[in-house]
Design a protein around this motif. Structure first.
Motif, PDB file in Angstrom:
ATOM      1  N   GLY A 149      70.401  40.791  55.961  1.00 12.13           N
ATOM      2  CA  GLY A 149      70.851  39.429  56.285  1.00 12.13           C
ATOM      3  C   GLY A 149      69.904  38.382  55.723  1.00 12.13           C
ATOM      4  N   MET A 150      68.599  38.703  55.820  1.00 15.36           N
ATOM      5  CA  MET A 150      67.602  37.764  55.313  1.00 15.36           C
ATOM      6  C   MET A 150      67.708  37.637  53.789  1.00 15.36           C
ATOM      7  N   ALA A 151      67.987  38.748  53.112  1.00 16.57           N
ATOM      8  CA  ALA A 151      68.134  38.718  51.651  1.00 16.57           C
ATOM      9  C   ALA A 151      69.330  37.856  51.258  1.00 16.57           C
ATOM     10  N   ALA A 152      70.410  37.948  52.035  1.00 18.25           N
ATOM     11  CA  ALA A 152      71.586  37.122  51.746  1.00 18.25           C
ATOM     12  C   ALA A 152      71.241  35.643  51.891  1.00 18.25           C
ATOM     13  N   ALA A 153      70.473  35.311  52.945  1.00 18.43           N
ATOM     14  CA  ALA A 153      70.069  33.916  53.147  1.00 18.43           C
ATOM     15  C   ALA A 153      69.132  33.454  52.031  1.00 18.43           C
ATOM     16  N   ALA A 154      68.210  34.334  51.615  1.00 14.34           N
ATOM     17  CA  ALA A 154      67.274  33.986  50.544  1.00 14.34           C
ATOM     18  C   ALA A 154      68.012  33.752  49.236  1.00 14.34           C
ATOM     19  N   ALA A 155      69.054  34.563  48.989  1.00 19.46           N
ATOM     20  CA  ALA A 155      69.866  34.358  47.786  1.00 19.46           C
ATOM     21  C   ALA A 155      70.529  32.985  47.842  1.00 19.46           C
ATOM     22  N   GLY A 156      70.942  32.590  49.059  1.00 15.99           N
ATOM     23  CA  GLY A 156      71.529  31.256  49.228  1.00 15.99           C
ATOM     24  C   GLY A 156      70.521  30.152  48.929  1.00 15.99           C
ATOM     25  N   LEU A 157      69.264  30.373  49.359  1.00 20.23           N
ATOM     26  CA  LEU A 157      68.216  29.376  49.096  1.00 20.23           C
ATOM     27  C   LEU A 157      68.019  29.179  47.599  1.00 20.23           C
ATOM     28  N   ILE A 158      67.957  30.285  46.876  1.00 21.39           N
ATOM     29  CA  ILE A 158      67.723  30.165  45.434  1.00 21.39           C
ATOM     30  C   ILE A 158      68.950  29.576  44.747  1.00 21.39           C
ATOM     31  N   ALA A 159      70.131  29.886  45.286  1.00 20.30           N
ATOM     32  CA  ALA A 159      71.346  29.281  44.727  1.00 20.30           C
ATOM     33  C   ALA A 159      71.297  27.762  44.891  1.00 20.30           C
ATOM     34  N   ALA A 160      70.845  27.315  46.070  1.00 20.34           N
ATOM     35  CA  ALA A 160      70.746  25.871  46.304  1.00 20.34           C
ATOM     36  C   ALA A 160      69.721  25.244  45.357  1.00 20.34           C
ATOM     37  N   THR A 161      68.574  25.902  45.207  1.00 18.62           N
ATOM     38  CA  THR A 161      67.557  25.410  44.270  1.00 18.62           C
ATOM     39  C   THR A 161      68.135  25.317  42.863  1.00 18.62           C
ATOM     40  N   ALA A 162      68.877  26.364  42.469  1.00 22.12           N
ATOM     41  CA  ALA A 162      69.455  26.399  41.126  1.00 22.12           C
ATOM     42  C   ALA A 162      70.429  25.233  40.944  1.00 22.12           C
TER      43      ALA A 162
ATOM     44  N   ARG B 165      74.605  38.526  43.750  1.00 22.75           N
ATOM     45  CA  ARG B 165      75.338  39.770  43.531  1.00 22.75           C
ATOM     46  C   ARG B 165      74.631  40.951  44.202  1.00 22.75           C
ATOM     47  N   ALA B 166      73.294  40.942  44.121  1.00 18.84           N
ATOM     48  CA  ALA B 166      72.534  42.068  44.673  1.00 18.84           C
ATOM     49  C   ALA B 166      72.543  42.062  46.201  1.00 18.84           C
ATOM     50  N   ALA B 167      72.496  40.874  46.775  1.00 17.20           N
ATOM     51  CA  ALA B 167      72.331  40.783  48.230  1.00 17.20           C
ATOM     52  C   ALA B 167      73.658  40.894  48.974  1.00 17.20           C
ATOM     53  N   ASP B 168      74.730  40.384  48.376  1.00 22.79           N
ATOM     54  CA  ASP B 168      75.984  40.283  49.130  1.00 22.79           C
ATOM     55  C   ASP B 168      76.855  41.513  48.940  1.00 22.79           C
ATOM     56  N   THR B 169      76.688  42.485  49.859  1.00 26.43           N
ATOM     57  CA  THR B 169      77.447  43.716  49.737  1.00 26.43           C
ATOM     58  C   THR B 169      78.672  43.721  50.648  1.00 26.43           C
ATOM     59  N   GLY B 170      78.896  42.621  51.345  1.00 31.15           N
ATOM     60  CA  GLY B 170      80.074  42.544  52.211  1.00 31.15           C
ATOM     61  C   GLY B 170      80.388  41.093  52.478  1.00 31.15           C
ATOM     62  N   TRP B 171      81.527  40.856  53.138  1.00 30.85           N
ATOM     63  CA  TRP B 171      81.918  39.448  53.298  1.00 30.85           C
ATOM     64  C   TRP B 171      81.023  38.711  54.293  1.00 30.85           C
ATOM     65  N   VAL B 172      80.483  39.433  55.285  1.00 33.65           N
ATOM     66  CA  VAL B 172      79.576  38.765  56.234  1.00 33.65           C
ATOM     67  C   VAL B 172      78.348  38.239  55.493  1.00 33.65           C
ATOM     68  N   LEU B 173      77.780  39.097  54.635  1.00 33.35           N
ATOM     69  CA  LEU B 173      76.577  38.687  53.899  1.00 33.35           C
ATOM     70  C   LEU B 173      76.905  37.556  52.922  1.00 33.35           C
ATOM     71  N   ALA B 174      78.094  37.624  52.309  1.00 34.82           N
ATOM     72  CA  ALA B 174      78.503  36.540  51.411  1.00 34.82           C
ATOM     73  C   ALA B 174      78.588  35.222  52.178  1.00 34.82           C
ATOM     74  N   LEU B 175      79.098  35.315  53.402  1.00 37.07           N
ATOM     75  CA  LEU B 175      79.211  34.120  54.245  1.00 37.07           C
ATOM     76  C   LEU B 175      77.816  33.565  54.577  1.00 37.07           C
ATOM     77  N   VAL B 176      76.875  34.473  54.834  1.00 31.82           N
ATOM     78  CA  VAL B 176      75.488  34.053  55.103  1.00 31.82           C
ATOM     79  C   VAL B 176      74.940  33.303  53.897  1.00 31.82           C
ATOM     80  N   THR B 177      75.178  33.839  52.702  1.00 34.31           N
ATOM     81  CA  THR B 177      74.676  33.195  51.482  1.00 34.31           C
ATOM     82  C   THR B 177      75.272  31.799  51.311  1.00 34.31           C
ATOM     83  N   VAL B 178      76.592  31.704  51.463  1.00 35.99           N
ATOM     84  CA  VAL B 178      77.253  30.410  51.290  1.00 35.99           C
ATOM     85  C   VAL B 178      76.731  29.405  52.319  1.00 35.99           C
ATOM     86  N   THR B 179      76.616  29.857  53.580  1.00 34.86           N
ATOM     87  CA  THR B 179      76.115  28.963  54.628  1.00 34.86           C
ATOM     88  C   THR B 179      74.712  28.481  54.301  1.00 34.86           C
ATOM     89  N   SER B 180      73.853  29.410  53.887  1.00 33.56           N
ATOM     90  CA  SER B 180      72.464  29.014  53.631  1.00 33.56           C
ATOM     91  C   SER B 180      72.387  28.085  52.414  1.00 33.56           C
TER      92      SER B 180
END
Lengths: 180, 172
Positions: A118-131, B131-146
């Motif tokens: 979960g933390m990795a997904a959030a970190a990917a979001g942070l870098i996406a925002a920076t990008a 691509r590496a981090a989001d292995t499911g829709w929940v994680l994708a949602l976390v990425t978009v939210t963050s």
């Protein structure tokens, strides 16, 4: 720029000064470094800081360690650079290595796996925002959009290595920027 | 090849090409340590990256975590010194020239030319990490939210990482 230095700092103050910058800087150290170096310690004026930092951002490598390196060496040569950089990195390095060791130890525990995922997904979001923030200024001009898109295409689409990408793009980008 | 020497030269080379900071070399690091040397997987990389983000200090510490994974504390130091030293020395040499040509036209052109390249490289890094981090829709949602929260609020990054951690714990 060495002439700008009015008083030389010893290695001890360099180490301590950058140690304090390193320990408080979460998620990017620029703001902290600026406050410490310009406002609190008055080691540089705002203009001197911007000048040196713009160079460190322009040059390859980690911006803030480049900054510590350049600043430290002005005061104490290579030893000064070593003092500043090791001050900057000492605490964060120890902390991150403890975290890394814990992660390696417990990486197979499901609870750890799920939370780090979960933390990795959030970190990917942070870098996406920076990008996005960093790419936005380039969207205003066609030449920049072209170069930006070409960079993404070469790296992600064609899996070209970084040296080849730079070699291909830099001349093109310079030529496009070369306008009266 | 000597592992520590390999770590040092690998990250020394990468840092000399890291325009716009270490983050812009993420795809290159993945290429080297995942595809070519098979030290870690892409997913492990994205997790080490998250740990580096959660720690205080510069984001470049991801290289220390990779070094540690490969060769313990000595590996971490080799990777860190490799990242810091060559680019630092380069800055020293360039700093005088840079100052002297403060108002020169070529300096402005070079700066203007680098900006879109940096933007493209970091976008690529983001793409690879997502691509590496989001292995499911929940994680994708976390990425978009963050991403959105980081763009629209002044929330501290640590809160976003903590939120991701909780979401991962509860929903996956």
């Amino acid at each position: 720029m060495t002439t700008d230095v009015t008083r030389k700092l010893d290695n001890r103050s360099l180490f301590i000064g950058f140690f304090q910058i390193g320990i408080v800087g979460f998620g990017g150290v620029l703001a902290v470094a600026r406050r410490a170096v310009v406002e609190e310690r008055k080691w540089l004026t705002a203009t001197e800081f911007s000048e040196l930092f713009s160079l460190c951002q322009f040059m390859p490598g980690a911006n803030i360690t480049n900054f510590a390196f350049a600043f430290g060496s002005r005061h104490g040569g290579l030893r000064g650079a070593a003092a500043a950089v090791s001050g900057l990195l000492a605490a964060p390095l120890v902390i991150v290595l403890i975290m890394g060791a814990l992660f390696q130890q417990y990486a197979t525990v499901p609870l750890v796996q799920h939370s780090v995922r979960g933390m990795a997904a959030a970190a990917a979001g942070l870098i996406a925002a920076t990008a996005i923030k960093m790419a936005l200024p380039s969207v205003k001009q066609l030449r920049s959009v072209l170069v930006l898109a070409a960079a993404v295409g070469l790296v992600v689409g064609f899996h070209l290595s970084l040296p080849v990408t730079m070699l291909a793009l830099l001349p093109v980008s310079v030529a496009l920027a070369w306008r009266p | 090849m000597n592992l520590l020497g390999d770590l040092f030269t690998l990250f020394a080379k990468l840092s000399l090409l890291a325009v716009g900071g270490v983050n812009s070399t993420v795809p290159a690091i993945i290429r080297m340590v995942v595809d070519q040397r098979h030290w870690i997987t892409t997913r492990q990389f994205s997790q080490l990256f998250a740990i580096a983000q959660a720690a205080p200090g510069p984001n470049m510490l991801i290289v220390a975590l990779i070094g540690q994974h490969v060769a313990g504390v000595a590996g971490a130091l080799a990777a860190t010194v490799g990242t810091v030293l060559p680019s630092g020395i380069l800055v020293l040499y360039v700093s005088n020239i840079w100052h002297r040509f403060q108002h020169a036209r070529w300096r402005r052109i070079l700066q203007a030319a680098i900006i879109p390249i940096t933007g493209g490289l970091i976008l690529s890094a983001a793409y690879v990490l997502v691509r590496a981090a989001d292995t499911g829709w929940v994680l994708a949602l976390v990425t978009v939210t963050s991403t959105l929260l980081c763009l629209t609020t002044r929330l501290h990054p640590l809160w976003l990482l903590a939120g991701g951690l909780l979401a991962g714990l509860i929903f996956t």
